[in-house]
Write a protein that holds these residues in place. Structure first.
Motif, mmCIF file in Angstrom:
data_model
loop_
_atom_site.group_PDB
_atom_site.id
_atom_site.type_symbol
_atom_site.label_atom_id
_atom_site.label_comp_id
_atom_site.label_asym_id
_atom_site.label_seq_id
_atom_site.Cartn_x
_atom_site.Cartn_y
_atom_site.Cartn_z
ATOM 1 N N LYS A 225 0.822 -1.211 0.000
ATOM 2 C CA LYS A 225 0.000 0.000 0.000
ATOM 3 C C LYS A 225 0.859 1.265 0.000
ATOM 4 O O LYS A 225 0.339 2.367 -0.201
ATOM 5 C CB LYS A 225 -0.931 0.002 1.213
ATOM 6 C CG LYS A 225 -1.951 -1.135 1.188
ATOM 7 C CD LYS A 225 -2.845 -1.100 2.408
ATOM 8 C CE LYS A 225 -3.859 -2.245 2.359
ATOM 9 N NZ LYS A 225 -4.757 -2.261 3.550
ATOM 10 N N PHE A 226 2.138 1.104 0.235
ATOM 11 C CA PHE A 226 3.065 2.229 0.245
ATOM 12 C C PHE A 226 3.633 2.497 -1.149
ATOM 13 O O PHE A 226 4.212 3.548 -1.402
ATOM 14 C CB PHE A 226 4.215 1.932 1.217
ATOM 15 C CG PHE A 226 4.976 3.140 1.697
ATOM 16 C CD1 PHE A 226 4.520 3.884 2.770
ATOM 17 C CD2 PHE A 226 6.162 3.522 1.088
ATOM 18 C CE1 PHE A 226 5.227 4.994 3.230
ATOM 19 C CE2 PHE A 226 6.877 4.621 1.528
ATOM 20 C CZ PHE A 226 6.414 5.366 2.604
ATOM 21 N N THR A 227 3.451 1.529 -2.036
ATOM 22 C CA THR A 227 4.060 1.592 -3.371
ATOM 23 C C THR A 227 3.631 2.819 -4.155
ATOM 24 O O THR A 227 4.377 3.332 -4.997
ATOM 25 C CB THR A 227 3.731 0.312 -4.166
ATOM 26 O OG1 THR A 227 4.118 -0.831 -3.396
ATOM 27 C CG2 THR A 227 4.471 0.282 -5.495
ATOM 28 N N TYR A 228 2.428 3.313 -3.879
ATOM 29 C CA TYR A 228 1.898 4.493 -4.581
ATOM 30 C C TYR A 228 2.904 5.639 -4.576
ATOM 31 O O TYR A 228 3.120 6.299 -5.607
ATOM 32 C CB TYR A 228 0.587 4.939 -3.920
ATOM 33 C CG TYR A 228 0.097 6.279 -4.391
ATOM 34 C CD1 TYR A 228 -0.716 6.400 -5.520
ATOM 35 C CD2 TYR A 228 0.436 7.452 -3.702
ATOM 36 C CE1 TYR A 228 -1.163 7.644 -5.945
ATOM 37 C CE2 TYR A 228 -0.005 8.696 -4.121
ATOM 38 C CZ TYR A 228 -0.802 8.796 -5.240
ATOM 39 O OH TYR A 228 -1.242 10.024 -5.663
ATOM 40 N N LEU A 229 3.536 5.904 -3.431
ATOM 41 C CA LEU A 229 4.457 7.041 -3.334
ATOM 42 C C LEU A 229 5.692 6.849 -4.202
ATOM 43 O O LEU A 229 6.197 7.803 -4.807
ATOM 44 C CB LEU A 229 4.874 7.265 -1.876
ATOM 45 C CG LEU A 229 3.752 7.670 -0.916
ATOM 46 C CD1 LEU A 229 4.304 7.878 0.496
ATOM 47 C CD2 LEU A 229 3.051 8.932 -1.405
#
Length: 425
Positions: A225-229
């Motif tokens: 879920k952190f991959t977006y950044l």
């Protein structure tokens, strides 16, 4: 005549030791307050030194010993905490409750606490009312930007990530590449760490539909879920919306480039605006809150305590340490320190004349959220975030690989922290 000279010399020798002993006795009678701070700029340190000297004049029985360890501060404080031998007063630099809480004296009975900015309550107070430290100033981090460039191209300060990306693309297109839309000083990995840490809050905390507080706290967070950044940062790089030398550029270059109207946005705040104005007064630098990421969410300030003074609870001079804090909290002195650091005071009864005062006033209704890593990440993750950003920008790791690495390090550092905590108990 000879006898007279000998007698005179003998009298001098008798008197001098007495004077020396008297001076030594006076020095010995003084109590030394040792203070450690993370202040980094000359203007900050000089103002602090002047106020410390003024305190000494009021308190003839106290000598103030100031220390600015710089990059060694955290390691030095860890060693001193392990030995339970802390300075009389020290800077909690964002970790007043979590890291230093058990070592600090309770300041709740001090007069200045009545004027503590409510934005700092969750950061400097606990549920029972203990006040951990005096806030010399408070951080409100967002995006620094060149007003001239946005005005030139008819761009409103972005409030969402979509607006931000659109603004970056417009600047690149209309300037024909002569202006860098978003500039990173990635030689110092904290530039990338700041990006991840600052935008993690709107990604994972502030929007109710995407709130991961519980998972981050109990260790069950899925780092995919952190991959977006990382995806967004990589997209900026592919479209040349960030500087090509993002990994090697240094902070020392920022002021000159901004003063030459070659940068539109950057993560750097602090004294940037006034530093640029000294070189080129025509360039107007502003600051805006961190843009929202999810639909329906609002922009936020990221911040909390920046520089503080906490009193070591086991100090033999706790009373004198509190007297120093009370001195620093006087409105006139608090104003001086806030202005020297170019940040708002931590007290509501102090209005500092700082460079971004109008921006902070304009966005006064925007709430302040604590730094992400201070609440949700184990100690050591800041460096990991910075290194991850460098590896992403240098094409060493993909966004997905970055998330996997962060997940591994998050688990390792959590376990390490829990082990250390158990050993200390």
């Amino acid at each position: 005549m000879k006898h007279t000279f000998v007698l005179f010399l003998s009298l001098i020798l008798l008197v001098l030791p007495g004077c020396s002993a008297e001076k030594s006795s006076a020095d010995t009678a003084k109590k030394t307050l040792t203070i450690y701070s993370t202040m980094s700029t000359d203007s900050e340190r000089d103002t602090f030194r002047k106020l410390a000297a003024a305190f000494e004049k009021e308190h003839r029985d106290i000598r103030v010993s100031l220390h600015f360890p710089g990059n060694d501060y955290e390691n030095m404080m860890r060693v001193r905490m392990a030995a339970n031998d802390l300075p009389d007063l020290f800077d909690t630099h964002g970790w007043g409750k979590i890291r230093y809480g058990e070592y600090t004296a309770d300041l709740r009975d001090m007069e200045w606490t009545q004027d503590l900015d409510p934005n700092l309550n969750s950061i400097l107070k606990n549920k029972s009312g203990k006040v951990y430290a005096y806030p010399i100033n408070q951080a409100k981090d967002g995006l620094a930007y060149n007003r001239n460039i946005l005005d030139r191209y008819g761009i409103n300060p972005p409030e969402t990530m979509d607006d931000f990306m659109k603004a970056l693309r417009t600047i690149k297109e209309k300037s024909k590449g002569s202006i860098m839309p978003f500039w990173f000083a990635g030689y110092d990995k904290s530039s990338f760490a700041q990006y991840y840490d600052q935008f993690a809050t709107p990604l994972l905390i502030t929007d109710p539909a995407h709130n991961e507080k519980k998972q981050l706290t109990n260790g069950t967070f899925h780092w995919s879920k952190f991959t977006y950044l990382s995806d967004i940062l990589k997209q900026m790089q592919k479209e040349k919306l960030i500087n090509i030398d993002a990994v090697t550029a240094k902070k020392s270059q920022l002021i000159e480039l901004m003063a030459q109207n070659k940068i539109a946005f950057t993560m750097q705040g602090g004294t940037l605006g006034q530093d640029v104005a000294q070189i080129n007064p025509k360039v107007k630098v502003g600051i805006i809150p961190t843009p929202a990421i999810h639909d329906g969410d609002d922009p936020i300030w990221i911040g909390g305590e920046r520089y503080t003074l906490a009193a070591w609870k086991d100090s033999p001079h706790v009373k004198k340490a509190k007297e120093f804090i009370a001195f620093m909290a006087r409105p006139a002195n608090a104003k001086q320190m806030a202005e020297a650091t170019s940040l708002p005071s931590g007290l509501t009864n102090v209005k500092a004349d700082i460079f971004y005062a109008n921006d902070y006033e304009h966005y006064q209704e925007v709430r302040v959220e604590p730094y992400f890593d201070r609440l949700y990440l184990p100690n050591g993750m800041w460096d990991v975030l910075g290194t991850a950003g460098q590896e992403l920008a240098a094409d060493i790791l993909t966004p997905q690989e970055i998330s996997k690495k962060l997940g591994r390090e998050y688990k390792r550092l959590r376990e390490q922290s829990e082990t250390q905590g158990a050993e200390e108990q």
